[in-house]
Design an enzyme around this catalytic site. Structure first.
Site, PDB file in Angstrom:
ATOM      1  N   GLN A 161     -16.302 -38.271  49.253  1.00  0.00           N
ATOM      2  CA  GLN A 161     -15.559 -37.427  50.019  1.00  0.00           C
ATOM      3  C   GLN A 161     -16.389 -36.172  50.413  1.00  0.00           C
ATOM      4  OE1 GLN A 161     -12.339 -37.397  50.994  1.00  0.00           O
ATOM      5  NE2 GLN A 161     -12.566 -35.464  51.861  1.00  0.00           N
ATOM      6  N   ASP A 221     -16.302 -45.171  55.757  1.00  0.00           N
ATOM      7  CA  ASP A 221     -16.249 -44.117  56.568  1.00  0.00           C
ATOM      8  C   ASP A 221     -16.924 -44.128  57.810  1.00  0.00           C
ATOM      9  OD1 ASP A 221     -14.592 -41.986  55.793  1.00  0.00           O
ATOM     10  OD2 ASP A 221     -15.860 -41.121  54.270  1.00  0.00           O
ATOM     11  N   LYS A 277      -5.219 -40.343  50.396  1.00  0.00           N
ATOM     12  CA  LYS A 277      -6.102 -41.460  50.671  1.00  0.00           C
ATOM     13  C   LYS A 277      -5.957 -42.456  49.531  1.00  0.00           C
ATOM     14  CE  LYS A 277      -9.787 -39.469  53.022  1.00  0.00           C
ATOM     15  NZ  LYS A 277     -11.126 -38.895  52.980  1.00  0.00           N
TER      16      LYS A 277
END
Ligand code: NAD
Length: 285
Positions: free
Chosen positions: A98, A121, A54
């Protein structure tokens, strides 16, 4: 394989590279540089690899990046303080924590602490809600990546029977919702579904996100099915999906490879979300 039934590989690699080029141009021309904060707690090796993908991709397209590495034993309170700081930061438009977090931390409290406008997200209940009522704002990256891949390959969804195998909050549920929003008829299956094959056999489009290698075998799909495999599992020294790719391939009209299918689409969708978040926050659209 017969002449009239050539299986098409739904590659995410090429499409994701093209979208990255477009993003790079858009960011070069933008008055404001989008900023992404990636919060990584602990040393989980898989998480570190995902974060690396990412962050590399973000840098490639010109997103300003702040990687916040925190110790495994950080307290909930301290982690929430980090989120509060990033929520306030003018340079940061997207915040990604994460997952999975270490067990002692309350994942949902952390997600809910993120400013929904910066929730790239798409896991905050506000963004989940917007998706559920058919007005998506920031959509979970894997869902967005799957939808982009289907759309780019002109795969019709309206009226089609889509079977979603996997019902997690991260992939299965939001993807099912996004498909329903496109007027597909959606069946959602999970690990307690009785007779999975009875459902998958009827799928025009089969999407899987379970992490169970070789879960989908040729007897479970109909001729001409479109298969999107979001699973990523290390199995016998290789990275594989949920579908027995070689065996099922001949029956499918379209199929995603693993790796090189949904994975790169997920990463590029996160970058698109960061740009989208920046534009909304800065009032640029
Ligand atoms: P999860 O463990 O949260 O959810 C798995 C889902 O699969 C659950 O709903 C479970 O009920 C279902 N399931 C498990 N075994 C099953 C079985 N035998 N039959 C039917 N359903 C079954 O996992 P997740 O976070 O949703 O991830 C799923 C997979 O997708 C993993 O392999 C993960 O690595 C992968 N993933 C890929 C991407 C990507 O970018 N391609 C992104 C996120 C997750």
């Amino acid at each position: 394989m017969s002449e009239e039934h050539l299986t098409k590989i739904l590659s995410g690699t090429g499409l994701a590279a093209q979208i990255r080029r477009e993003l790079k141009e858009a960011i070069e021309e933008s008055k404001v540089q989008p900023g992404l904060a990636v919060v990584l707690v602990g040393q989980d090796p898989a998480s570190r690899i995902y974060v690396k993908f990412k962050t590399q991709a973000s840098e490639e397209v010109g997103i300003y990046l702040e990687t916040v590495e925190l110790p495994e034993d950080i307290s909930q309170k301290k982690l929430l303080k980090v989120i509060a700081r990033l929520n306030k930061s003018k340079d940061i438009h997207g915040i990604l924590v994460q997952l999975p977090l270490p067990r002692h931390l309350d994942t949902y409290e952390v997600i809910e602490a993120i400013d929904p406008a910066k929730d790239v997200d798409g896991f905050h209940s506000e963004n989940v809600g917007w998706l559920s009522i058919g007005e998506p704002r920031l959509m979970p990256a894997t869902t967005k990546g799957i939808m982009t891949l289907l759309e780019a390959n002109d795969i019709e969804l309206a009226g089609k029977h889509v079977v979603m195998v996997g019902a997690s909050n991260i992939v299965g549920k939001p993807t099912a919702m996004a498909l329903l929003n496109k007027n597909a008829t959606v069946t959602i299956c999970h690990k307690l579904t009785e007779d999975l094959k009875a459902h998958t056999k009827h799928a025009d489009i089969l999407i899987t996100a379970t992490g169970v290698p070789k879960l989908i075998t040729p007897d479970m799909v109909k001729e001409g099915v479109v298969i999107v495999d979001a699973g990523i599992t290390r199995y016998e020294g290789k990275v594989v999906g949920d579908v027995d790719f070689e065996a099922v391939m001949d029956k499918a009209s379209y199929i995603t490879p693993v790796p090189g299918g949904v994975g790169p689409m997920t990463v590029v969708s996160l970058l698109q979300n960061t740009l989208e978040a920046m534009r909304a926050i800065e009032g640029l659209d």
